[in-house]
Design a protein around this motif. Structure first.
Motif, PDB file in Angstrom:
ATOM      1  N   LEU A 105       0.656  -0.842  -0.342  1.00 26.73           N
ATOM      2  CA  LEU A 105      -0.280  -0.203   0.055  1.00 26.73           C
ATOM      3  C   LEU A 105       0.908   1.050  -0.512  1.00 26.73           C
ATOM      4  CD1 LEU A 105      -2.682  -1.460   2.545  1.00 26.73           C
ATOM      5  CD2 LEU A 105      -2.880  -1.029  -0.433  1.00 26.73           C
ATOM      6  N   ARG A 106       2.009   1.122   0.715  1.00 25.56           N
ATOM      7  CA  ARG A 106       2.891   2.400   0.658  1.00 25.56           C
ATOM      8  C   ARG A 106       4.007   2.503  -0.810  1.00 25.56           C
ATOM      9  NH1 ARG A 106       3.739   0.506   5.796  1.00 25.56           N
ATOM     10  NH2 ARG A 106       5.497  -0.636   5.698  1.00 25.56           N
ATOM     11  N   ALA A 107       4.556   1.648  -1.690  1.00 28.09           N
ATOM     12  CA  ALA A 107       4.820   1.773  -2.066  1.00 28.09           C
ATOM     13  C   ALA A 107       4.030   2.568  -3.528  1.00 28.09           C
ATOM     14  CB  ALA A 107       5.413   0.472  -2.861  1.00 28.09           C
ATOM     15  N   VAL A 108       2.736   1.265  -3.111  1.00 22.93           N
ATOM     16  CA  VAL A 108       2.095   2.163  -4.488  1.00 22.93           C
ATOM     17  C   VAL A 108       1.106   3.326  -4.511  1.00 22.93           C
ATOM     18  CG1 VAL A 108      -1.200   1.342  -5.389  1.00 22.93           C
ATOM     19  CG2 VAL A 108       0.960  -0.287  -4.679  1.00 22.93           C
ATOM     20  N   SER A 109       1.193   3.619  -3.455  1.00 20.75           N
ATOM     21  CA  SER A 109       1.085   5.334  -3.566  1.00 20.75           C
ATOM     22  C   SER A 109       2.378   6.988  -3.478  1.00 20.75           C
ATOM     23  CB  SER A 109       0.935   5.768  -1.572  1.00 20.75           C
ATOM     24  OG  SER A 109       1.907   5.360  -0.512  1.00 20.75           O
ATOM     25  N   GLU A 110       3.521   5.900  -3.262  1.00 25.35           N
ATOM     26  CA  GLU A 110       4.270   6.162  -3.208  1.00 25.35           C
ATOM     27  C   GLU A 110       5.216   6.526  -4.560  1.00 25.35           C
ATOM     28  OE1 GLU A 110       6.844   5.521  -0.205  1.00 25.35           O
ATOM     29  OE2 GLU A 110       5.021   6.361   1.541  1.00 25.35           O
ATOM     30  N   ARG A 111       5.014   5.565  -5.760  1.00 22.41           N
ATOM     31  CA  ARG A 111       6.096   5.008  -6.840  1.00 22.41           C
ATOM     32  C   ARG A 111       5.177   4.404  -7.594  1.00 22.41           C
ATOM     33  NH1 ARG A 111      11.011   1.361  -4.012  1.00 22.41           N
ATOM     34  NH2 ARG A 111      11.979   2.655  -2.549  1.00 22.41           N
ATOM     35  N   ASP A 112       5.474   4.007  -8.951  1.00 24.63           N
ATOM     36  CA  ASP A 112       5.160   3.644  -9.923  1.00 24.63           C
ATOM     37  C   ASP A 112       4.752   2.005  -9.925  1.00 24.63           C
ATOM     38  OD1 ASP A 112       3.717   2.810 -11.910  1.00 24.63           O
ATOM     39  OD2 ASP A 112       5.499   4.144 -13.500  1.00 24.63           O
ATOM     40  N   PRO A 113       3.738   1.408  -9.555  1.00 30.51           N
ATOM     41  CA  PRO A 113       3.940   0.046  -9.484  1.00 30.51           C
ATOM     42  C   PRO A 113       3.993  -0.464 -10.387  1.00 30.51           C
ATOM     43  CG  PRO A 113       1.527   1.367  -9.412  1.00 30.51           C
ATOM     44  CD  PRO A 113       2.325   2.178  -9.681  1.00 30.51           C
ATOM     45  N   GLU A 114       3.755  -0.909 -11.992  1.00 30.59           N
ATOM     46  CA  GLU A 114       4.578  -0.870 -12.902  1.00 30.59           C
ATOM     47  C   GLU A 114       6.158  -1.054 -13.026  1.00 30.59           C
ATOM     48  OE1 GLU A 114       2.369  -2.959 -14.776  1.00 30.59           O
ATOM     49  OE2 GLU A 114       0.339  -1.994 -13.730  1.00 30.59           O
ATOM     50  N   LYS A 115       6.797  -0.354 -12.766  1.00 31.63           N
ATOM     51  CA  LYS A 115       8.758  -0.239 -12.273  1.00 31.63           C
ATOM     52  C   LYS A 115       9.103  -0.460 -10.901  1.00 31.63           C
ATOM     53  CE  LYS A 115       7.967   4.237 -15.560  1.00 31.63           C
ATOM     54  NZ  LYS A 115       8.540   5.434 -16.118  1.00 31.63           N
ATOM     55  N   THR A 116       7.917  -0.869 -10.164  1.00 29.21           N
ATOM     56  CA  THR A 116       8.441  -1.128  -9.173  1.00 29.21           C
ATOM     57  C   THR A 116       8.824  -2.252  -8.539  1.00 29.21           C
ATOM     58  OG1 THR A 116       7.739   0.988  -7.732  1.00 29.21           O
ATOM     59  CG2 THR A 116       8.728   0.258  -6.713  1.00 29.21           C
ATOM     60  N   THR A 117       9.784  -2.652  -8.666  1.00 30.41           N
ATOM     61  CA  THR A 117       9.826  -3.788  -7.850  1.00 30.41           C
ATOM     62  C   THR A 117       9.597  -5.041  -6.388  1.00 30.41           C
ATOM     63  OG1 THR A 117      11.975  -4.475  -7.793  1.00 30.41           O
ATOM     64  CG2 THR A 117      11.757  -4.947  -9.622  1.00 30.41           C
ATOM     65  N   VAL A 118       9.214  -6.584  -6.293  1.00 33.83           N
ATOM     66  CA  VAL A 118       8.934  -6.172  -5.160  1.00 33.83           C
ATOM     67  C   VAL A 118      10.081  -5.902  -3.984  1.00 33.83           C
ATOM     68  CG1 VAL A 118       6.477  -7.848  -5.216  1.00 33.83           C
ATOM     69  CG2 VAL A 118       9.334  -9.203  -5.864  1.00 33.83           C
ATOM     70  N   LEU A 119      11.042  -6.269  -3.934  1.00 35.90           N
ATOM     71  CA  LEU A 119      12.071  -6.017  -3.768  1.00 35.90           C
ATOM     72  C   LEU A 119      12.392  -4.656  -3.204  1.00 35.90           C
ATOM     73  CD1 LEU A 119      14.755  -7.683  -2.404  1.00 35.90           C
ATOM     74  CD2 LEU A 119      16.135  -7.622  -4.663  1.00 35.90           C
ATOM     75  N   GLU A 120      12.044  -4.280  -4.134  1.00 33.53           N
ATOM     76  CA  GLU A 120      12.759  -2.065  -4.173  1.00 33.53           C
ATOM     77  C   GLU A 120      11.064  -2.152  -2.938  1.00 33.53           C
ATOM     78  OE1 GLU A 120      14.346  -0.733  -8.317  1.00 33.53           O
ATOM     79  OE2 GLU A 120      11.883  -1.147  -8.267  1.00 33.53           O
ATOM     80  N   ALA A 121      10.116  -2.847  -2.951  1.00 33.36           N
ATOM     81  CA  ALA A 121       8.578  -2.527  -2.382  1.00 33.36           C
ATOM     82  C   ALA A 121       8.966  -2.545  -0.494  1.00 33.36           C
ATOM     83  CB  ALA A 121       7.723  -2.337  -2.662  1.00 33.36           C
ATOM     84  N   GLY A 122       9.884  -3.494  -0.665  1.00 34.20           N
ATOM     85  CA  GLY A 122      10.072  -4.553   1.061  1.00 34.20           C
ATOM     86  C   GLY A 122      10.544  -4.672   1.238  1.00 34.20           C
ATOM     87  N   SER A 123      11.339  -5.196   2.348  1.00 40.04           N
ATOM     88  CA  SER A 123      12.006  -5.202   3.472  1.00 40.04           C
ATOM     89  C   SER A 123      13.334  -6.487   3.638  1.00 40.04           C
ATOM     90  CB  SER A 123      11.839  -5.042   5.158  1.00 40.04           C
ATOM     91  OG  SER A 123      12.567  -5.288   5.627  1.00 40.04           O
ATOM     92  N   THR A 124      14.045  -5.829   3.422  1.00 39.94           N
ATOM     93  CA  THR A 124      15.331  -6.732   3.461  1.00 39.94           C
ATOM     94  C   THR A 124      16.677  -6.726   4.155  1.00 39.94           C
ATOM     95  OG1 THR A 124      16.940  -4.854   1.977  1.00 39.94           O
ATOM     96  CG2 THR A 124      15.729  -6.019   0.567  1.00 39.94           C
ATOM     97  N   ASP A 125      15.716  -5.761   5.115  1.00 41.42           N
ATOM     98  CA  ASP A 125      16.887  -6.086   6.631  1.00 41.42           C
ATOM     99  C   ASP A 125      15.820  -7.012   7.659  1.00 41.42           C
ATOM    100  OD1 ASP A 125      17.385  -5.369   9.114  1.00 41.42           O
ATOM    101  OD2 ASP A 125      17.614  -3.829   9.411  1.00 41.42           O
ATOM    102  N   LEU A 126      15.872  -8.183   7.796  1.00 42.62           N
ATOM    103  CA  LEU A 126      15.130  -9.320   7.766  1.00 42.62           C
ATOM    104  C   LEU A 126      15.601  -9.553   9.272  1.00 42.62           C
ATOM    105  CD1 LEU A 126      14.870 -11.422   4.796  1.00 42.62           C
ATOM    106  CD2 LEU A 126      13.400  -9.854   5.485  1.00 42.62           C
ATOM    107  N   VAL A 127      14.099 -10.322   9.720  1.00 41.63           N
ATOM    108  CA  VAL A 127      14.976 -10.702  10.994  1.00 41.63           C
ATOM    109  C   VAL A 127      13.721 -12.322  10.926  1.00 41.63           C
ATOM    110  CG1 VAL A 127      13.949 -10.690  13.557  1.00 41.63           C
ATOM    111  CG2 VAL A 127      14.055  -8.449  12.450  1.00 41.63           C
ATOM    112  N   VAL A 128      14.652 -13.441  11.136  1.00 42.50           N
ATOM    113  CA  VAL A 128      14.420 -14.558  10.582  1.00 42.50           C
ATOM    114  C   VAL A 128      14.335 -14.942  12.337  1.00 42.50           C
ATOM    115  CG1 VAL A 128      15.493 -14.219   8.406  1.00 42.50           C
ATOM    116  CG2 VAL A 128      16.017 -15.419  10.818  1.00 42.50           C
TER     117      VAL A 128
END
Length: 618
Positions: free
Chosen positions: A517-540
């Motif tokens: 939701l945040r990425a769709v409101s701030e970026r172009d969803p056709e150009k933005t990848t899920v890796l760019e929109a998601g989190s890479t600072d992971l807690v596992v």
């Protein structure tokens, strides 16, 4: 600093520490504080004992004395009716203008502090409770100092925990240390005091609480040895417990004791209800109760005061049946009217006295009916003393050990166990709440008095995790992912977050519904990848971790789900754990407790029925 800021800073600190290591590190300073509390509680208990003795001697005998006197031979005459009423009036004034927390027998108030006040007890309770008890007992109240010293010791431990920088859990341990140390110092029963704190205050058995408790009660008992002597509070001689032929009679005694515990508990709160209906300010209630106590004392003086000597006499078998029955009737009336009026006093000693008289009476009656039984009234008095109060308070294990510590006779163990557990079973069936928790339940507080291992600490992440969670590749566009979720794909809609993995299932990131939701409101969803929109600072979470550890990570980082990896290959996704998987662990517990599996007899019969049906078809 706001509570949110404090919580965030605490979370940041905790995220860099192992919780078990942190608890072990904090155990040393908490144990040192427990030692201080234990020594102090020993002196506090002795001071309260002396204060009761001084007030009792001054009021009843107009003399100075440091031993609690026997009030049976007091010279007051008809003035005896007025003295308890005056004492009750003073206690009522202290409750009205000091603190209402001094009312009652102390243990429920300590439990309430743990449950609703993060183990904080106001300083004025620590000051006014022992004074009010000394006045109440010193003017004839049929109480003991045990409950109040448990509350006072608990208040002292709580104050130490408030002065020093501690967590609420550590403050609870310090409160329990003070309460247990107070009981140990009064009764010279350190083991029972530790168990009492676990059963009625802590509801846990952990090293972080057990070690400080043992330290506190050991030192408190050592102080008691120096100030009050090494012997137990009740002096009894050798007792013949009649094992094994008397076992059936002890079982029957358990039934009688359980019913007695239920009757006393219900009668106490019924009388409290009657006082609440009076059209008078509650300040006057203890005075009215004191007036009733005075009338009872005029008829039966042995009902007055703490009654330690009377308990010793019953346990030594020195009373005939008629006297035991009189003690049951008049001591019960004195206790119920006085405590039901809202005065200040302990419940343990009078309940012990009543229970002992019930047990002694039971043995005497059985001996009249079956002369060949040769039951020892002292042995049955001891068993009933533990069984009656254990059932009423739902602290059965505590008072089995307590009675054993009094006699230090191994032959007492079997009678105590069989009588106490049967009495406890009767109370469980007939009473929803114990005599300790009924008052709290009426205030809307629910006390869970059973403690058990947390199922989340017994189940590993590997046992409950989703092993085939839906994943998305890193190059997928947000628009495509949004369309897939919007299409109603059940595999995608089940989870609030989706792990991002490559072709070899290497874990690269995670994307949540909020991220989309945040990425769709701030970026172009056709150009933005899920890796760019998601989190890479992971807690596992790791497969071999417990669910409890995984939940702790979720709470510390304020997230609702974790990707799961193995320790041997920490970059390869093996599963997913979210709220649904956590609840699955609880479901395992419910399944174990309530779903019955067919036994081998039933399976055998079923197989035989199948075989007969097969033969019939042939």
């Amino acid at each position: 600093m706001s509570l949110e800021t404090q919580a965030q800073r605490a979370s940041d600190r905790l995220s860099t520490l192992d919780l078990d290591q942190l608890s072990a590190f904090r155990l040393l300073p908490i144990s040192a504080l427990a030692a201080l509390i234990g020594i102090s509680a020993g002196f506090i208990a002795y001071g309260l004992y002396l204060l009761i003795a001084i007030v009792s001697n001054l009021v009843f005998f107009h003399r100075w004395g440091l031993e609690i006197p026997d009030l049976r031979s007091n010279p007051l005459g008809l003035w005896l009716v007025i003295v308890p009423a005056l004492g009750g009036l003073v206690v009522g004034l202290m409750a009205k203008y000091g603190t209402p927390k001094i009312r009652g027998h102390g243990i429920p108030e300590a439990m309430e502090a743990v449950l609703v006040n993060r183990s904080r007890i106001p300083p004025r309770v620590a000051l006014l409770k022992p004074i009010s008890v000394a006045i109440s007992i010193g003017t004839g109240g049929p109480f003991g100092a045990e409950g109040p010293i448990i509350q006072t010791g608990g208040a002292f431990g709580s104050l130490i925990g408030q002065i020093i920088h501690t967590t609420a859990a550590e403050r609870k341990v310090l409160l329990a240390c003070g309460a247990a140390a107070g009981m140990a110092a009064i009764f010279s029963s350190p083991i029972a005091a530790v168990i009492l704190a676990i059963e009625l205050l802590l509801f846990e058995f952990k090293s972080r609480s057990f070690i400080p408790l043992v330290i506190a009660t050991t030192l408190a008992t050592a102080v008691r040895f120096q100030l009050m002597g090494r012997g137990p509070l009740f002096k009894i001689g050798a007792i013949d417990f009649g094992i094994p032929h008397a076992i059936p009679f002890y079982a029957l005694l358990g039934l009688v004791s359980g019913l007695s515990a239920v009757a006393l508990s219900r009668a106490l709160y019924w009388i409290e209800d009657q006082f609440e209906r009076l059209p008078l300010d509650e300040m006057w209630w203890p005075a009215i109760g004191g007036l009733g106590l005075g009338l009872i004392g005029l008829v039966f003086p042995r009902a007055l005061g703490v009654g330690y000597g009377t308990i010793s006499d019953i346990l030594s078998g020195r009373f005939a049946l008629e006297m035991l029955l009189l003690i049951i009737v008049f001591k019960s009336l004195a206790l119920l009217i006085s405590l039901g009026s809202g005065t200040s006093g302990g419940l343990l000693a009078p309940m012990f006295l009543i229970g002992a008289a019930i047990g002694g009476s039971f043995a005497s009656i059985i001996n009249l009916i079956f002369p060949a039984a040769h039951l020892s009234p002292g042995a049955f008095a001891l068993a009933s003393m533990a069984a009656t109060f254990g059932a009423a308070s739902r602290a059965t294990f505590t008072f089995i050990i307590f009675a054993f510590e009094i006699t230090r006779d191994y032959d007492s163990v079997l009678p105590l166990m069989i009588a106490s557990v049967i009495a406890d079973g009767i109370a469980l069936v007939l009473m929803k709440h114990s005599i300790m928790t009924e008052k709290l339940a009426r205030r809307g507080l629910r006390v869970h008095q059973e403690y058990e291992p947390d199922i989340l600490q017994q189940v590993t992440v590997a046992e409950v995790m989703d092993r085939t969670p839906p994943t998305v590749p890193p190059q997928m566009r947000l628009s495509e992912l949004a369309r897939m979720i919007g299409s109603g794909d059940a595999s995608l809609s089940k989870h609030q977050a989706l792990p991002i993995v490559d072709e070899e299932r290497r874990l690269l990131g995670i994307i949540t519904r909020g991220d989309i939701l945040r990425a769709v409101s701030e970026r172009d969803p056709e150009k933005t990848t899920v890796l760019e929109a998601g989190s890479t600072d992971l807690v596992v979470a790791y497969e071999d971790e417990t669910v409890h550890e995984a939940v702790a990570k979720m709470l510390r980082h304020n997230i609702g789900r974790l990707p799961v990896v193995s320790r041997s290959q920490p970059d390869i996704l093996t599963g997913y754990i979210g709220r649904a998987e956590v609840l699955k662990a609880r479901l395992y517990k419910l399944h174990e407790e309530h779903v019955r599996q067919p036994g081998w007899i039933r399976r055998r019969l079923y197989l035989r029925a199948l075989a007969r049906a097969a033969r019939a078809r042939r």
